[in-house]
Scaffold this active site. Structure first.
Site, PDB file in Angstrom:
ATOM      1  N   ASP A  53       2.669  -2.117  -5.074  1.00 34.41           N
ATOM      2  CA  ASP A  53       1.213  -1.907  -5.106  1.00 34.41           C
ATOM      3  C   ASP A  53       0.622  -2.168  -6.488  1.00 34.41           C
ATOM      4  O   ASP A  53      -0.475  -2.720  -6.607  1.00 34.41           O
ATOM      5  CB  ASP A  53       0.865  -0.468  -4.688  1.00 34.41           C
ATOM      6  N   ASN A  96       0.136  -4.928   1.181  1.00 35.94           N
ATOM      7  CA  ASN A  96      -0.412  -3.857   2.028  1.00 35.94           C
ATOM      8  C   ASN A  96      -0.899  -2.722   1.135  1.00 35.94           C
ATOM      9  O   ASN A  96      -0.688  -1.548   1.429  1.00 35.94           O
ATOM     10  CB  ASN A  96       0.655  -3.372   3.022  1.00 35.94           C
ATOM     11  N   ARG A 126      -5.981  -3.029   8.696  1.00 36.36           N
ATOM     12  CA  ARG A 126      -6.558  -1.846   8.025  1.00 36.36           C
ATOM     13  C   ARG A 126      -8.048  -2.060   7.769  1.00 36.36           C
ATOM     14  O   ARG A 126      -8.433  -2.959   7.018  1.00 36.36           O
ATOM     15  CB  ARG A 126      -5.796  -1.563   6.714  1.00 36.36           C
ATOM     16  N   GLN A 172     -11.111   5.656  -0.549  1.00 33.20           N
ATOM     17  CA  GLN A 172     -10.951   4.509  -1.462  1.00 33.20           C
ATOM     18  C   GLN A 172     -12.222   3.660  -1.515  1.00 33.20           C
ATOM     19  O   GLN A 172     -12.509   3.028  -2.536  1.00 33.20           O
ATOM     20  CB  GLN A 172      -9.768   3.645  -1.024  1.00 33.20           C
ATOM     21  N   ASP A 313      -1.188  12.029   2.508  1.00 35.71           N
ATOM     22  CA  ASP A 313       0.013  11.217   2.232  1.00 35.71           C
ATOM     23  C   ASP A 313       1.283  12.060   2.345  1.00 35.71           C
ATOM     24  O   ASP A 313       2.387  11.512   2.413  1.00 35.71           O
ATOM     25  CB  ASP A 313      -0.042  10.588   0.824  1.00 35.71           C
ATOM     26  N   GLU A 341      -0.639   2.600   6.280  1.00 33.02           N
ATOM     27  CA  GLU A 341       0.336   1.509   6.330  1.00 33.02           C
ATOM     28  C   GLU A 341       0.669   1.143   7.777  1.00 33.02           C
ATOM     29  O   GLU A 341       1.004   0.021   8.112  1.00 33.02           O
ATOM     30  CB  GLU A 341       1.607   1.912   5.589  1.00 33.02           C
ATOM     31  N   HIS A 384       6.738   2.962   3.539  1.00 38.42           N
ATOM     32  CA  HIS A 384       7.534   3.662   2.524  1.00 38.42           C
ATOM     33  C   HIS A 384       7.655   5.164   2.787  1.00 38.42           C
ATOM     34  O   HIS A 384       8.716   5.749   2.625  1.00 38.42           O
ATOM     35  CB  HIS A 384       6.920   3.406   1.146  1.00 38.42           C
ATOM     36  N   ARG A 385       6.546   5.790   3.211  1.00 43.29           N
ATOM     37  CA  ARG A 385       6.594   7.260   3.360  1.00 43.29           C
ATOM     38  C   ARG A 385       7.393   7.683   4.596  1.00 43.29           C
ATOM     39  O   ARG A 385       7.970   8.763   4.616  1.00 43.29           O
ATOM     40  CB  ARG A 385       5.184   7.848   3.390  1.00 43.29           C
ATOM     41  N   LYS A 410       7.043  -0.135  -2.109  1.00 46.84           N
ATOM     42  CA  LYS A 410       5.569  -0.088  -2.208  1.00 46.84           C
ATOM     43  C   LYS A 410       5.119   0.869  -3.317  1.00 46.84           C
ATOM     44  O   LYS A 410       4.205   0.551  -4.078  1.00 46.84           O
ATOM     45  CB  LYS A 410       4.968   0.340  -0.863  1.00 46.84           C
TER      46      LYS A 410
HETATM   47  O1  LIG Z   1      -7.524   6.531  -3.851  1.00 46.84           O
HETATM   48  C1  LIG Z   1      -6.297   6.570  -3.773  1.00 46.84           C
HETATM   49  O2  LIG Z   1      -5.552   6.360  -4.753  1.00 46.84           O
HETATM   50  C2  LIG Z   1      -5.687   6.911  -2.473  1.00 46.84           C
HETATM   51  C3  LIG Z   1      -6.429   7.515  -1.478  1.00 46.84           C
HETATM   52  C4  LIG Z   1      -5.862   7.922  -0.181  1.00 46.84           C
HETATM   53  O3  LIG Z   1      -6.325   7.032   0.804  1.00 46.84           O
HETATM   54  P1  LIG Z   1      -7.576   7.353   1.784  1.00 46.84           P
HETATM   55  O4  LIG Z   1      -8.754   7.638   0.954  1.00 46.84           O
HETATM   56  O5  LIG Z   1      -7.705   6.077   2.555  1.00 46.84           O
HETATM   57  O6  LIG Z   1      -7.184   8.529   2.642  1.00 46.84           O
HETATM   58  C5  LIG Z   1      -4.335   7.891  -0.188  1.00 46.84           C
HETATM   59  O7  LIG Z   1      -3.845   7.941   1.132  1.00 46.84           O
HETATM   60  C6  LIG Z   1      -3.788   6.651  -0.863  1.00 46.84           C
HETATM   61  O8  LIG Z   1      -2.381   6.645  -0.882  1.00 46.84           O
HETATM   62  C7  LIG Z   1      -4.246   6.589  -2.295  1.00 46.84           C
HETATM   63  C1  LIG Z   2      -1.852   5.247   2.136  1.00 47.08           C
HETATM   64  C2  LIG Z   2      -1.125   4.811   1.108  1.00 47.08           C
HETATM   65  O1  LIG Z   2      -1.407   3.734   0.339  1.00 47.08           O
HETATM   66  P1  LIG Z   2      -2.630   2.717   0.231  1.00 47.08           P
HETATM   67  O2  LIG Z   2      -3.759   3.210   1.084  1.00 47.08           O
HETATM   68  O3  LIG Z   2      -2.980   2.692  -1.222  1.00 47.08           O
HETATM   69  O4  LIG Z   2      -2.086   1.404   0.709  1.00 47.08           O
HETATM   70  C3  LIG Z   2       0.104   5.544   0.675  1.00 47.08           C
HETATM   71  O5  LIG Z   2       0.617   5.237  -0.424  1.00 47.08           O
HETATM   72  O6  LIG Z   2       0.590   6.421   1.400  1.00 47.08           O
END
Ligand SMILES: O=C(O)C1=C[C@@H](OP(=O)(O)O)[C@@H](O)[C@H](O)C1
Ligand SMILES: C=C(OP(=O)(O)O)C(=O)O
Length: 428
Positions: A53, A96, A126, A172, A313, A341, A384-385, A410
């Site tokens: 990532d 991803n 996504r 995000q 997460d 993911e 990954h999780r 990832k």
């Molecule tokens: O802003 C970030 O760094 C993240 C926000 C979360 O996503 P969502 O806002 O889509 O839930 C999380 O699941 C992701 O691993 C990282």
């Molecule tokens: C949801 C995750 O990642 P991202 O949304 O950044 O792909 C994660 O790392 O669990």
């Protein structure tokens, strides 16, 4: 080296009692890269995560004209500035990585020229339409045929003004607007329609924007993103990843024993640090030191009923140890894990049932009734999780094989090395 092919997990031969260091935070690394890229001058980022990532973020920023150099194993020097941004002349591959595509979609609106963001086959499912629509409300020219990546952005400027996005899909989208937003022509009135999911990540963003010299205030119905003359370059320390730390913490709790993770404690920026509170509710003991956290347990934990809306997460981490807890575990209010993911709710339910567990679920919850474990090959869904969570169960009980160990790259490429280190320190 990441093992290839299905990986049978041998349980630890004795309870762990050790220090487990986790790599830097993905969320903080990718934000620091974006903020440093927009800061006029040289920033030094310490404690950087190197993973798929963050590599996607780094190489995309380099293609956009930002200078990024290694200055130590986990140190990067970023030579940034808005004026350095230029059209890359090729598509940018973001794999991803949700943070990379969402943060760059907003940043690309500042790039004079065309930016195309393309992901892998999982990213193509996504959703990003809400962010695309939000950026259009700020005058951006964004094409997105399916509502999911790829995206084509013809940028140059953002005009500011009011922007409303629904809050329940991904925080995000808001973080993305918050980091690029200070470079808009005017203030942005960023409104949240409905409830905002994953709120702690937005707080990380607000704090980090402030650390680089910007300002975002809470306002009625959302936030005000103030225009800034520019970001200030700086030295920036990155915390260890709190979501990655959920694996050793869960292992200490479920296997019995004690594991200390350095670098994370009460003042942690990341909301996922609060996963330790769930382990506490289940009966583990947590000691928070000045710069480390230790989870201890005698291995006898009870099931819990928890709302994980803001720390989703770590849903799979809890779900994967639920078969070892006494009584049922219920995880609520996690609808948005269906658009990560993979559909993580469906994946977790399917794999727990494969392992003989009794599982019920709805659109935004699941409930696990522990049953004797059936040995199984646990599918990973390129997630990954899923791989890391079920590996923790395999370190506690025999019969678990992880289908695709490589997908940990990832966010935690050294996960399997750290598992082996734990085994040797535990004498297993
Ligand atoms: O802003 C970030 O760094 C993240 C926000 C979360 O996503 P969502 O806002 O889509 O839930 C999380 O699941 C992701 O691993 C990282
Ligand atoms: C949801 C995750 O990642 P991202 O949304 O950044 O792909 C994660 O790392 O669990």
């Amino acid at each position: 080296m990441i093992p290839a092919g299905p990986l049978p997990i041998t349980p630890l031969s004795s309870p762990p009692d050790r220090i487990w260091r986790v790599p830097g935070s993905k969320s903080i690394t990718n934000r620091a890269l974006v903020l440093a890229a927009l800061a006029d001058g040289e920033s030094t980022l310490e404690g950087v995560l190197h993973s798929d990532d963050t590599r996607h973020m780094r190489s995309a920023l380099e293609a956009l004209g930002i200078g990024i150099e290694d200055a130590g194993p986990h140190t990067l020097v970023v030579k940034g500035g808005r004026r350095r941004l230029r059209a890359p002349g090729r598509e940018l591959f973001i794999g991803n990585s949700g943070t990379t595509v969402r943060f760059l979609a907003a940043l690309a609106c500042l790039v004079p020229g065309e930016v195309v963001l393309v992901g892998d086959e999982h990213m193509a499912k996504r959703p990003i339409a809400d962010l695309v629509d939000g950026l259009r409300q700020l005058g951006a020219d964004v094409e997105c045929a399916t509502g999911c990546p790829p995206l084509r952005i013809r940028g140059g400027r953002l005009k500011g003004g009011t922007l409303t996005m629904r809050g329940d899909r991904s925080s995000q989208y808001f973080s993305a607007v918050m980091m690029a937003g200070p470079f808009a022509d005017a203030a942005i009135d960023l409104r949240v329609a409905g409830e905002l999911v994953s709120r702690p990540y937005v707080e990380i963003t607000r704090r980090m924007v402030a650390d680089f010299g910007g300002r975002i205030d809470e306002a009625a119905g959302g936030f005000t993103v103030h225009p800034a003359a520019g970001y200030r370059p700086r030295a920036y320390p990155i915390e260890p990843d709190a979501s990655s730390a959920s694996y050793p913490f869960a292992l200490a709790a479920a296997a019995g024993g004690a594991i200390t993770v350095p670098g994370l404690s009460e003042g942690a920026l990341q909301g996922d640090y609060r996963f330790v509170e769930l382990l506490e509710q289940a009966g583990a003991r947590v000691s928070r030191q000045a710069d480390a956290t230790t989870v201890r347990s005698d291995g006898r934990l009870r099931g819990i009923d928890v709302d994980m809306h803001h720390i989703s997460d770590t849903v799979m981490t809890l779900a994967a140890i639920a078969p070892l807890l006494e009584g049922p575990t219920t995880i609520r209010n996690v609808a948005n894990i269906r658009i990560k993911e993979t559909d993580r709710l469906a994946a977790t339910v399917a794999e727990l049932r494969r392992l003989g567990q009794e599982v019920t679920h709805g659109d935004d919850w699941l409930r696990i009734e522990p049953r004797p474990l059936t040995p199984a090959l646990v599918r990973s869904y390129s997630d990954h999780r899923m791989a890391m969570s079920f590996a923790i169960l395999g370190l506690c009980r025999p019969g678990i094989t992880i289908e695709d160990p490589a997908c940990v790259a990832k966010t935690y490429p050294t996960f399997w090395e750290d598992v082996e280190r734990c085994r040797s320190a535990s004498g297993g």
